[in-house]
Structures are given as structure tokens and as C-alpha cells.
Design a protein around this motif. Structure first.
Motif, PDB file in Angstrom:
ATOM      1  N   VAL A   1     -10.622 -15.651  -6.637  1.00 24.06           N
ATOM      2  CA  VAL A   1     -10.896 -14.401  -5.928  1.00 24.06           C
ATOM      3  C   VAL A   1     -11.972 -14.682  -4.881  1.00 24.06           C
ATOM      4  N   TYR A   2     -11.688 -14.321  -3.630  1.00 20.12           N
ATOM      5  CA  TYR A   2     -12.665 -14.568  -2.569  1.00 20.12           C
ATOM      6  C   TYR A   2     -12.563 -13.473  -1.515  1.00 20.12           C
ATOM      7  N   GLN A   3     -13.625 -13.328  -0.738  1.00 26.75           N
ATOM      8  CA  GLN A   3     -13.598 -12.328   0.324  1.00 26.75           C
ATOM      9  C   GLN A   3     -12.951 -12.926   1.572  1.00 26.75           C
ATOM     10  N   SER A   4     -11.960 -12.240   2.069  1.00 31.25           N
ATOM     11  CA  SER A   4     -11.195 -12.741   3.216  1.00 31.25           C
ATOM     12  C   SER A   4     -11.971 -12.574   4.518  1.00 31.25           C
ATOM     13  N   ARG A   5     -11.837 -13.569   5.390  1.00 32.17           N
ATOM     14  CA  ARG A   5     -12.326 -13.422   6.764  1.00 32.17           C
ATOM     15  C   ARG A   5     -11.140 -13.281   7.712  1.00 32.17           C
ATOM     16  N   GLY A   6     -10.210 -14.258   7.636  1.00 27.85           N
ATOM     17  CA  GLY A   6      -9.110 -14.317   8.614  1.00 27.85           C
ATOM     18  C   GLY A   6      -8.197 -13.100   8.575  1.00 27.85           C
ATOM     19  N   LEU A   7      -7.590 -12.850   7.429  1.00 27.21           N
ATOM     20  CA  LEU A   7      -6.656 -11.720   7.334  1.00 27.21           C
ATOM     21  C   LEU A   7      -7.416 -10.401   7.495  1.00 27.21           C
TER      22      LEU A   7
ATOM     23  N   VAL B   1       7.849  -5.986 -20.960  1.00 28.81           N
ATOM     24  CA  VAL B   1       6.663  -5.159 -20.700  1.00 28.81           C
ATOM     25  C   VAL B   1       6.030  -4.637 -21.980  1.00 28.81           C
ATOM     26  N   LYS B   2       6.800  -4.565 -23.061  1.00 26.18           N
ATOM     27  CA  LYS B   2       6.258  -4.013 -24.309  1.00 26.18           C
ATOM     28  C   LYS B   2       5.247  -4.936 -24.975  1.00 26.18           C
ATOM     29  N   ASN B   3       5.240  -6.200 -24.563  1.00 22.20           N
ATOM     30  CA  ASN B   3       4.320  -7.152 -25.165  1.00 22.20           C
ATOM     31  C   ASN B   3       2.914  -6.944 -24.569  1.00 22.20           C
ATOM     32  N   ILE B   4       1.972  -6.512 -25.397  1.00 21.27           N
ATOM     33  CA  ILE B   4       0.612  -6.243 -24.885  1.00 21.27           C
ATOM     34  C   ILE B   4      -0.036  -7.513 -24.321  1.00 21.27           C
ATOM     35  N   ALA B   5       0.314  -8.663 -24.914  1.00 19.32           N
ATOM     36  CA  ALA B   5      -0.287  -9.923 -24.459  1.00 19.32           C
ATOM     37  C   ALA B   5       0.147 -10.250 -23.038  1.00 19.32           C
ATOM     38  N   LYS B   6       1.361  -9.837 -22.706  1.00 19.30           N
ATOM     39  CA  LYS B   6       1.893 -10.089 -21.374  1.00 19.30           C
ATOM     40  C   LYS B   6       1.112  -9.264 -20.337  1.00 19.30           C
ATOM     41  N   ARG B   7       0.919  -7.972 -20.635  1.00 19.16           N
ATOM     42  CA  ARG B   7       0.209  -7.114 -19.666  1.00 19.16           C
ATOM     43  C   ARG B   7      -1.261  -7.491 -19.567  1.00 19.16           C
ATOM     44  N   ASP B   8      -1.876  -7.804 -20.711  1.00 16.29           N
ATOM     45  CA  ASP B   8      -3.292  -8.180 -20.656  1.00 16.29           C
ATOM     46  C   ASP B   8      -3.460  -9.509 -19.926  1.00 16.29           C
ATOM     47  N   GLY B   9      -2.486 -10.407 -20.100  1.00  9.68           N
ATOM     48  CA  GLY B   9      -2.529 -11.691 -19.397  1.00  9.68           C
ATOM     49  C   GLY B   9      -2.464 -11.495 -17.888  1.00  9.68           C
ATOM     50  N   LEU B  10      -1.566 -10.617 -17.440  1.00  9.79           N
ATOM     51  CA  LEU B  10      -1.451 -10.367 -15.995  1.00  9.79           C
ATOM     52  C   LEU B  10      -2.659  -9.580 -15.484  1.00  9.79           C
ATOM     53  N   GLY B  11      -3.275  -8.810 -16.374  1.00 10.43           N
ATOM     54  CA  GLY B  11      -4.475  -8.044 -16.009  1.00 10.43           C
ATOM     55  C   GLY B  11      -5.686  -8.926 -15.741  1.00 10.43           C
ATOM     56  N   ILE B  12      -5.566 -10.220 -16.038  1.00 11.33           N
ATOM     57  CA  ILE B  12      -6.662 -11.165 -15.765  1.00 11.33           C
ATOM     58  C   ILE B  12      -7.056 -11.138 -14.286  1.00 11.33           C
ATOM     59  N   VAL B  13      -6.083 -10.835 -13.419  1.00 11.98           N
ATOM     60  CA  VAL B  13      -6.397 -10.752 -11.988  1.00 11.98           C
ATOM     61  C   VAL B  13      -7.476  -9.687 -11.758  1.00 11.98           C
ATOM     62  N   MET B  14      -7.330  -8.528 -12.418  1.00 10.80           N
ATOM     63  CA  MET B  14      -8.332  -7.461 -12.271  1.00 10.80           C
ATOM     64  C   MET B  14      -9.651  -7.871 -12.936  1.00 10.80           C
ATOM     65  N   LEU B  15      -9.564  -8.548 -14.083  1.00  8.56           N
ATOM     66  CA  LEU B  15     -10.785  -9.022 -14.759  1.00  8.56           C
ATOM     67  C   LEU B  15     -11.602  -9.918 -13.840  1.00  8.56           C
ATOM     68  N   GLU B  16     -10.918 -10.917 -13.293  1.00  3.63           N
ATOM     69  CA  GLU B  16     -11.606 -11.895 -12.446  1.00  3.63           C
ATOM     70  C   GLU B  16     -12.146 -11.212 -11.183  1.00  3.63           C
ATOM     71  N   ALA B  17     -11.351 -10.296 -10.618  1.00  2.00           N
ATOM     72  CA  ALA B  17     -11.749  -9.648  -9.364  1.00  2.00           C
ATOM     73  C   ALA B  17     -12.985  -8.769  -9.572  1.00  2.00           C
ATOM     74  N   VAL B  18     -12.982  -7.968 -10.613  1.00  2.00           N
ATOM     75  CA  VAL B  18     -14.125  -7.066 -10.830  1.00  2.00           C
ATOM     76  C   VAL B  18     -15.359  -7.880 -11.191  1.00  2.00           C
ATOM     77  N   SER B  19     -15.151  -8.938 -11.966  1.00  2.00           N
ATOM     78  CA  SER B  19     -16.261  -9.826 -12.306  1.00  2.00           C
ATOM     79  C   SER B  19     -16.880 -10.410 -11.027  1.00  2.00           C
ATOM     80  N   LYS B  20     -16.032 -10.740 -10.081  1.00  2.00           N
ATOM     81  CA  LYS B  20     -16.487 -11.360  -8.833  1.00  2.00           C
ATOM     82  C   LYS B  20     -17.081 -10.327  -7.860  1.00  2.00           C
ATOM     83  N   ILE B  21     -16.363  -9.199  -7.673  1.00  2.00           N
ATOM     84  CA  ILE B  21     -16.789  -8.192  -6.690  1.00  2.00           C
ATOM     85  C   ILE B  21     -17.967  -7.371  -7.225  1.00  2.00           C
ATOM     86  N   GLY B  22     -18.026  -7.217  -8.557  1.00  2.00           N
ATOM     87  CA  GLY B  22     -19.111  -6.443  -9.159  1.00  2.00           C
ATOM     88  C   GLY B  22     -18.767  -4.975  -9.357  1.00  2.00           C
ATOM     89  N   LYS B  23     -17.589  -4.567  -8.893  1.00  2.00           N
ATOM     90  CA  LYS B  23     -17.141  -3.175  -9.087  1.00  2.00           C
ATOM     91  C   LYS B  23     -15.622  -3.120  -8.959  1.00  2.00           C
TER      92      LYS B  23
END
Ligand SMILES: [Zn+2]
Length: 419
Positions: free
Chosen positions: A68-74, A199-221
Motif C-alpha cells: 500500500v502506497y500513496q500514488s503520485r503519478g496516477l 463466499v460463504k467461507n469466512i476465511a475467504k472473505r477475511d483473507g481478501l479483507g487483508i487489503v483493507m487491514l493493510e491499507a488502514v494500518s498504513k493510512i492510519g484511518k
């Protein structure tokens, strides 16, 4: 003692931790993981396993997370001040280390480890491409057996890492992704390995939710907006569920991000239902012939998690945002914009996400000073090929009408070959 329990979104009943459980009262409702610790804690673990909000106790594999990083170009190209990119793929110069080039690698890592901890001894996985590669890779890394079922029509775009070449893979010769799901469920009955559950597998959704985990951890909000291409919608639902956990935590914001989700026209069943305010999908939008006209076959499921309680309809109703339709031309130009402004190649599904972002900015649904998270669900395949050997998937073919006996014989053959 487990650090989580599983709760039905509809009736609130709490279930003991068990693999891919269903609520006995509400067949049309997703279960969600409730982590006993309401606060996000990052422990000393590596990669994704440093987060306490994952349904795994003792991970058996090392797993790098998203970049996760803050974009300059795009960001400059689109006139945005606070654009953050979650890049899920291979781009080692920047620190992105997913050799399967897809965020499905998080799903595979969390699902396999969760299944193993629940006493499951192998899994059957259906995929239109990326999920197959991710599970094949994780099966190789962890030694956990999987059998993968894919549609023949997707083989042209599919590839495995060289190390995964022996993972048993079946291709449905006469059907699409949804037929592969049907065949996978029958293979599950024959082998005694469970189907991974979609989609019914909670592990699948929580695994894909890692993107939000990492992003909020990085952005701070929490971001104001979240942008992603959707096929089944599972990744977006995972991001929404993680956002709800952050709101309960209380330190990262009080509002859910608005979800801007894109489908590749003309196959856009969720877009058309959402535009008409309908919780049900329209059968005409699920016509398999439409799938032949889109560039992003990985987004082609006819069984999206839209109508189910806790699915995409509820997500958009709760969080706001909307569905976007993206023409093939716009997919290519999204990929091109990203390569030119950020410097790495994208898969077509990520081109859909870039196109959605452009559209949302044009419509003023996203404003200059808003904090935006763009989920690039896959990329860096061209970059990877400079460093690693990859190869085409060479499956055993099977008909969607195969008898149980035929399935059994074929499995005997592929399992012998892989051992
Ligand atoms: Zn229930």
C-alpha cells in the motif's frame, strides 16, 4: 481458546468455530467472523500474520501482504490529493512480492490454514483463473492437498508458477465458470474433501479483507472511498466487513468508505440489478453468451454474492457508493494509464478498477481532497516473467455431465500423477 467466533448476520446466532459452517435457521445469510479483540493489534508476526483479525491460530506458511502506497503519478493524472494504491502483485522494486500476481493469494493462504486447523485434510477449489493459481501455489508451499476445477474457456489466460505444475487440475470442457463450480461440488462428494465454500467461507472473505487491514494500518484511518472490480463480489464484501471492524475499534474513523465497484460490460448482472434498486439479479443479465464479449473472464461468475444477506446489495445499501459498467476499451485504457503513470503492468480486472476510479472522479462522486483506496487486485505479470518461469496450465479434461464413476476414474489418474 479461539480468538474469534462466527455469527449469523441475519439472526445473530453465534456458532462454534467450524469449517465453513452455515446458520441452521437462515440459509440465505452470510456468517461473519467476530474477533473477541475489538481493537486491531499488530503482533510481531511477519506479513499478513501480524494482524489479529484473521481466523488462523498457528500459520504454517510465510505470506507477504499487499503493497500500500500513496500514488503520485496516477493521482496527478486524475487530480486527486490523497490516492492510495493497494498493489497486489509482483513488483519487487517497490516491495510487492506476490508471485501469483493476485490478491487471491491472501484468500488461499487464510483458507488453507483455517481449513487445516479445522481438521480438513484437503479442499476442492473452483476458479476462473487467479484463484486456481493462488491455491495451487499455496498447496505447493504448505503441502496441503487441493484439487482445482477450471473452465476450459479460461485456460487461454491461465498460468501456474513452475513449482505448482503438479497440482491436480481438472478443466470443464463444455461449460463456463459456473459449471466448474457445479463440477467442483460433485468432485467434493466423490473425494470426501469439502468444496472451499465460495463466499460463504469466512476465511475467504477475511483473507481478501487483508487489503483493507493493510491499507488502514498504513493510512492510519479508513479511506473515504474504496474502488475495486468485482466478479463474485467476495473481495468487496471482505473489505466492507473489515471496515465495520475498524468502526467498532473506534480509532480509525466513524464512517464506512463508499464502495465503487466495477463490472466489465456487457456482462454486468450486479450493475443492472443495483441500478433498478433490485435485490434479485435478472436472469437475462446472466446469459452465458454475454461472457464471450468481456476481456476479464475472471469476473464472469453467474453466481455472484449479491442477493444473499450480507452480500453486495447490503454492502452498497449500508456503505453507499455504487456499481459501474466498464467497456472493454476503457479496461485497456485503464491498464495503459496505470503503466504510464505508476510504472507497472496490470491484469485486465485491475484495468476495470482504474476505469471505475476515472469515472467516479469525472462524475464528481469522488472529490479532489477525498482519501481514496484503489484496490489493484492483480498486476505485475509481465514484470514477473523477467524473473520467474511460468507455464500454461495442463489439466485433465472433464465434461459438465460426467458421471460420478467418470469423475472417480479421472481423479484416480490426476492424484496418481501428482504424487
Ligand atoms: Zn441465522
Amino acid at each position: 481458546m479461539s480468538h474469534y467466533s462466527i455469527r449469523c448476520r441475519k439472526c445473530g446466532k453465534t456458532l462454534d468455530n467450524s469449517y465453513c459452517a452455515f446458520c441452521e435457521h437462515c440459509k440465505d445469510s452470510l456468517l461473519v467472523t467476530e474477533y473477541h479483540d475489538r481493537r486491531l493489534v499488530e503482533t510481531g508476526g511477519n506479513g499478513i500474520w501480524r494482524f489479529n483479525w484473521l481466523p488462523v491460530h498457528q500459520p504454517a506458511s510465510v505470506q507477504p501482504g499487499p503493497l500500500v502506497y500513496q500514488s503520485r503519478g496516477l493521482a496527478r493524472h486524475l487530480g486527486l490529493d490523497q490516492l492510495f494504491i493497494a498493489f497486489n502483485g509482483y513488483w519487487p522494486e517497490k516491495g510487492a512480492l506476490l508471485e501469483t500476481c493476485t490478491f487471491k493469494e491472501f484468500e488461499a493462504a487464510v483458507v488453507l490454514n483455517n481449513a487445516k486447523e479445522n481438521g480438513v485434510s484437503g479442499l476442492i477449489v473452483a476458479s476462473a483463473g487467479n484463484t486456481a493459481r493462488a491455491f495451487a501455489h499455496l498447496s505447493t508451499v504448505t503441502g496441503f492437498p487441493v484439487v482445482i476445477v477450471v473452465p476450459r474457456m479460461c485456460l487461454g489466460e491461465m498460468w501456474y508458477l513452475e513449482s505448482s505444475s503438479l497440482v491436480p487440475t481438472l478443466a470443464v470442457g463444455d461449460g463456463d465458470y459456473s459449471d466448474s463450480i457445479d463440477v467442483a461440488k460433485r468432485v467434493a462428494l466423490v473425494t470426501g474433501f469439502p468444496f472451499e465454500g465460495g463466499v460463504k467461507n469466512i476465511a475467504k472473505r477475511d483473507g481478501l479483507g487483508i487489503v483493507m487491514l493493510e491499507a488502514v494500518s498504513k493510512i492510519g484511518k479508513l479511506p473515504d472511498h474504496y474502488v475495486q472490480a468485482v466478479g463474485s463480489g467476495t473481495g468487496a464484501i471482505g473489505g466492507w466487513e473489515m471496515s465495520e471492524r475498524f468502526i467498532r475499534d473506534g480509532r480509525f474513523g466513524t464512517h464506512l468508505p463508499k464502495f465503487h465497484l466495477g463490472q466489465n460490460l456487457p456482462f454486468a448482472p450486479m450493475l443492472h440489478a443495483w441500478e433498478k434498486g433490485s435485490r434479485s439479479l435478472f436472469p437475462a443479465d446472466l446469459n452465458p453468451e454475454l461472457i464471450g464479449h468481456i476481456t476479464t473472464r475472471v469476473l464472469s461468475t453467474r453466481y455472484p454474492a449479491y442477493s444473499v444477506q450480507g452480500g453486495v446489495f447490503d454492502l452498497l445499501t449500508s456503505a453507499g457508493g455504487g456499481m459501474y459498467g466498464v467497456e472493454n476499451e476503457a479496461v485497456y485504457s485503464g491498464m495503459d494509464d496505470f503503466l504510464k503513470t505508476e510504472g507497472v503492468d496490470l491484469v485486465p480486472a485491475s484495468g476495470v478498477a482504474v476505469a471505475v476510479l476515472k469515472d467516479a472522479v469525472r462524475k464528481n462522486a469522488i472529490r479532489k481532497s477525498d482519501t481514496v483506496l484503489l484496490n489493484i487486485t492483480g498486476g505485475g505479470e509481465a514484470r514477473l516473467r523477467q524473473d520467474k518461469q511460468t507455464h500454461a496450465v495442463m489439466p485433465q479434461f472433464i465434461s459438465k455431465n460426467a458421471t460420478d464413476k467418470e469423475i472417480e476414474e479421472l481423479l484416480c489418474h490426476v492424484l496418481k500423477k501428482s504424487s
